[in-house]
Design a protein around this motif. Structure first.
Motif, mmCIF file in Angstrom:
data_model
loop_
_atom_site.group_PDB
_atom_site.id
_atom_site.type_symbol
_atom_site.label_atom_id
_atom_site.label_comp_id
_atom_site.label_asym_id
_atom_site.label_seq_id
_atom_site.Cartn_x
_atom_site.Cartn_y
_atom_site.Cartn_z
ATOM 1 N N VAL A 84 120.018 5.046 98.571
ATOM 2 C CA VAL A 84 118.937 4.859 97.610
ATOM 3 C C VAL A 84 117.782 4.149 98.299
ATOM 4 O O VAL A 84 117.978 3.355 99.213
ATOM 5 N N SER A 85 116.602 4.472 97.858
ATOM 6 C CA SER A 85 115.396 3.831 98.355
ATOM 7 C C SER A 85 115.112 2.622 97.465
ATOM 8 O O SER A 85 115.362 2.669 96.262
ATOM 9 N N PRO A 86 114.590 1.548 98.035
ATOM 10 C CA PRO A 86 114.484 0.291 97.288
ATOM 11 C C PRO A 86 113.433 0.284 96.188
ATOM 12 O O PRO A 86 112.482 1.044 96.210
ATOM 13 N N VAL A 87 113.660 -0.604 95.248
ATOM 14 C CA VAL A 87 112.681 -0.939 94.217
ATOM 15 C C VAL A 87 112.354 -2.409 94.454
ATOM 16 O O VAL A 87 113.239 -3.254 94.381
ATOM 17 N N GLY A 88 111.113 -2.701 94.789
ATOM 18 C CA GLY A 88 110.750 -4.101 95.034
ATOM 19 C C GLY A 88 111.393 -4.624 96.304
ATOM 20 O O GLY A 88 111.519 -3.917 97.282
ATOM 21 N N LYS A 89 111.838 -5.909 96.266
ATOM 22 C CA LYS A 89 112.466 -6.482 97.444
ATOM 23 C C LYS A 89 113.514 -7.512 97.074
ATOM 24 O O LYS A 89 113.613 -7.932 95.926
ATOM 25 N N GLY A 90 114.281 -7.902 98.092
ATOM 26 C CA GLY A 90 115.235 -8.977 97.930
ATOM 27 C C GLY A 90 116.654 -8.555 97.596
ATOM 28 O O GLY A 90 117.523 -9.394 97.485
ATOM 29 N N LYS A 91 116.919 -7.292 97.452
ATOM 30 C CA LYS A 91 118.262 -6.851 97.106
ATOM 31 C C LYS A 91 119.136 -6.744 98.361
ATOM 32 O O LYS A 91 118.659 -6.620 99.474
ATOM 33 N N ASP A 92 120.419 -6.779 98.118
ATOM 34 C CA ASP A 92 121.408 -6.587 99.170
ATOM 35 C C ASP A 92 121.300 -5.156 99.698
ATOM 36 O O ASP A 92 120.799 -4.271 99.022
ATOM 37 N N TRP A 93 121.804 -4.903 100.897
ATOM 38 C CA TRP A 93 121.817 -3.558 101.451
ATOM 39 C C TRP A 93 122.744 -2.641 100.657
ATOM 40 O O TRP A 93 122.509 -1.443 100.581
ATOM 41 N N LEU A 94 123.808 -3.206 100.100
ATOM 42 C CA LEU A 94 124.785 -2.402 99.380
ATOM 43 C C LEU A 94 124.500 -2.401 97.886
ATOM 44 O O LEU A 94 124.080 -3.399 97.317
ATOM 45 N N GLY A 95 124.774 -1.265 97.264
ATOM 46 C CA GLY A 95 124.663 -1.175 95.814
ATOM 47 C C GLY A 95 125.841 -1.863 95.161
ATOM 48 O O GLY A 95 126.748 -2.363 95.844
ATOM 49 N N PRO A 96 125.872 -1.903 93.853
ATOM 50 C CA PRO A 96 126.971 -2.561 93.151
ATOM 51 C C PRO A 96 128.299 -1.866 93.449
ATOM 52 O O PRO A 96 128.332 -0.653 93.663
ATOM 53 N N PRO A 97 129.383 -2.629 93.451
ATOM 54 C CA PRO A 97 130.679 -2.021 93.768
ATOM 55 C C PRO A 97 131.229 -1.202 92.603
ATOM 56 O O PRO A 97 130.888 -1.429 91.440
ATOM 57 N N LEU A 98 132.059 -0.268 92.954
ATOM 58 C CA LEU A 98 132.871 0.462 91.991
ATOM 59 C C LEU A 98 134.299 0.133 92.387
ATOM 60 O O LEU A 98 134.777 0.600 93.426
ATOM 61 N N GLY A 99 134.917 -0.738 91.618
ATOM 62 C CA GLY A 99 136.201 -1.289 92.051
ATOM 63 C C GLY A 99 135.941 -2.209 93.227
ATOM 64 O O GLY A 99 135.086 -3.085 93.159
ATOM 65 N N ASP A 100 136.604 -1.956 94.335
ATOM 66 C CA ASP A 100 136.403 -2.790 95.521
ATOM 67 C C ASP A 100 135.612 -2.063 96.615
ATOM 68 O O ASP A 100 135.583 -2.494 97.752
ATOM 69 N N LYS A 101 134.955 -0.962 96.272
ATOM 70 C CA LYS A 101 134.219 -0.186 97.266
ATOM 71 C C LYS A 101 132.738 -0.100 96.900
ATOM 72 O O LYS A 101 132.364 -0.073 95.737
ATOM 73 N N HIS A 102 131.927 -0.022 97.937
ATOM 74 C CA HIS A 102 130.480 0.149 97.782
ATOM 75 C C HIS A 102 130.137 1.548 98.291
ATOM 76 O O HIS A 102 130.104 1.778 99.499
ATOM 77 N N TYR A 103 129.893 2.463 97.382
ATOM 78 C CA TYR A 103 129.611 3.843 97.772
ATOM 79 C C TYR A 103 128.129 4.092 98.009
ATOM 80 O O TYR A 103 127.769 5.060 98.645
ATOM 81 N N VAL A 104 127.278 3.225 97.481
ATOM 82 C CA VAL A 104 125.833 3.400 97.575
ATOM 83 C C VAL A 104 125.259 2.320 98.484
ATOM 84 O O VAL A 104 125.620 1.155 98.393
ATOM 85 N N GLN A 105 124.353 2.749 99.381
ATOM 86 C CA GLN A 105 123.648 1.804 100.252
ATOM 87 C C GLN A 105 122.147 1.965 100.040
ATOM 88 O O GLN A 105 121.666 3.068 99.817
ATOM 89 N N ARG A 106 121.433 0.875 100.176
ATOM 90 C CA ARG A 106 119.972 0.927 100.185
ATOM 91 C C ARG A 106 119.521 1.142 101.626
ATOM 92 O O ARG A 106 120.093 0.566 102.543
ATOM 93 N N ILE A 107 118.497 1.937 101.799
ATOM 94 C CA ILE A 107 117.994 2.170 103.158
ATOM 95 C C ILE A 107 116.985 1.108 103.571
ATOM 96 O O ILE A 107 116.589 1.044 104.730
ATOM 97 N N SER A 108 116.582 0.294 102.624
ATOM 98 C CA SER A 108 115.675 -0.813 102.890
ATOM 99 C C SER A 108 115.921 -1.872 101.809
ATOM 100 O O SER A 108 116.446 -1.566 100.753
ATOM 101 N N ARG A 109 115.520 -3.091 102.114
ATOM 102 C CA ARG A 109 115.605 -4.139 101.097
ATOM 103 C C ARG A 109 114.234 -4.467 100.521
ATOM 104 O O ARG A 109 114.116 -5.318 99.650
ATOM 105 N N ASP A 110 113.198 -3.799 101.015
ATOM 106 C CA ASP A 110 111.843 -4.105 100.562
ATOM 107 C C ASP A 110 111.004 -2.839 100.587
ATOM 108 O O ASP A 110 110.783 -2.253 101.648
ATOM 109 N N SER A 111 110.539 -2.429 99.424
ATOM 110 C CA SER A 111 109.697 -1.231 99.373
ATOM 111 C C SER A 111 108.332 -1.468 100.006
ATOM 112 O O SER A 111 107.657 -0.524 100.397
#
Length: 141
Positions: A50-77
């Protein structure tokens, strides 16, 4: 990056440019090894980025169970349109692979909500960022 505990601290601390350079180096090395293999169908740049919205977020998206399937390609748009960030990331990785392998196909595993619409979008709008890909691989579950 599926398990947050397995992500090296140095990788999480990289700037956007350095992280993209590390990813390009990875893909160039993989393509260098795989370029002659008839067993390779395609290179999938990342699972559901996923491409970022704003800034300051972690590189990983929210977990589903104990896995992170989604990654951000940047932390700052950095006030860039999300699809422009996605295009720059795709173009850089495709160029790195194409330096050593001009034969195998390249794709990226897009989430089903990649289309540009209000409320939910990944920023990876196929018509605006995916021209260097050989095909679009949308993950429908």
């Amino acid at each position: 990056c599926y398990h947050k505990a397995d992500v090296p601290a140095w990788y999480d601390e990289l700037s956007e440019a350095d992280r993209w350079a590390a990813q390009a180096s990875f893909w160039k090395a993989i393509a260098g090894i795989c370029k002659e293999s008839p067993a390779i169908f395609c290179y999938d740049l990342m699972n559901e980025p996923v491409s970022p919205v704003g800034k300051g977020k972690d590189w990983l998206g929210p977990p589903l169970g104990d896995k992170h399937y989604v990654q951000r390609i940047s932390r700052d748009s950095a006030d860039r349109p999300r699809h422009e960030v996605a295009k720059a990331w795709i173009d850089g990785l495709v160029d790195a692979i194409r330096e050593v392998d001009r034969q195998h196909l390249i794709t990226v595993g897009l989430v089903a909500w990649s289309l540009e619409r209000p409320g939910l979008t990944s920023g990876f709008v196929p018509s605006k960022c995916c021209e260097k890909l050989d095909f679009i691989c949308v993950h429908l579950y």
